[in-house]
Scaffold this motif. Structure first.
Motif, PDB file in Angstrom:
ATOM      1  N   VAL A  33       1.028  -1.379  -0.051  1.00  0.00           N
ATOM      2  CA  VAL A  33      -0.232   0.137   0.038  1.00  0.00           C
ATOM      3  C   VAL A  33       0.813   1.202  -0.072  1.00  0.00           C
ATOM      4  O   VAL A  33       0.502   2.417  -0.298  1.00  0.00           O
ATOM      5  CB  VAL A  33      -0.940   0.217   1.340  1.00  0.00           C
ATOM      6  N   CYS A  71       0.688   8.624   2.388  1.00  0.00           N
ATOM      7  CA  CYS A  71       0.637   7.516   3.601  1.00  0.00           C
ATOM      8  C   CYS A  71      -0.323   7.925   4.713  1.00  0.00           C
ATOM      9  O   CYS A  71      -0.411   7.275   5.702  1.00  0.00           O
ATOM     10  CB  CYS A  71       2.119   7.311   3.943  1.00  0.00           C
ATOM     11  N   ASN A  74      -3.353   5.983   4.907  1.00  0.00           N
ATOM     12  CA  ASN A  74      -3.257   4.692   5.306  1.00  0.00           C
ATOM     13  C   ASN A  74      -3.518   4.072   6.761  1.00  0.00           C
ATOM     14  O   ASN A  74      -2.931   5.030   7.685  1.00  0.00           O
ATOM     15  CB  ASN A  74      -1.977   3.879   4.733  1.00  0.00           C
TER      16      ASN A  74
END
Length: 81
Positions: A33, A71, A74
């Motif tokens: 991811v 990020c 996430n």
């Protein structure tokens, strides 16, 4: 578009990380991811052994192409159950 990846103790890191075919390791999911946009890693019940710590760290200014870092969107969550 947000993505969901699944990790389970009976998974395999060669799997695509779907609910039906989960990954086996948290670091593999984090790598998958990283930089791919917002994502949730669903971690199934069980014990996971990590060789080193992991995080969704924010890239340095030199590493990121813009001031908005993917990020930050996430997250890792425990799977229900």
């Amino acid at each position: 578009m947000a993505a969901d990846l699944y990790v389970a103790t009976d998974g395999d890191d060669a799997n695509p990380g779907t609910k039906e075919k989960p990954l086996a390791s948290i670091p593999k999911a984090v790598d998958a991811v990283r930089g791919a946009g917002p994502a949730t890693i669903w971690i199934g019940p069980g014990e996971y052994y990590l060789e080193k710590a992991w995080s969704f760290r924010r890239p340095t200014r030199r590493e990121r192409p813009s001031s908005r870092s993917s990020c930050a969107r996430n997250r890792a969550r425990a799977s229900p159950g």
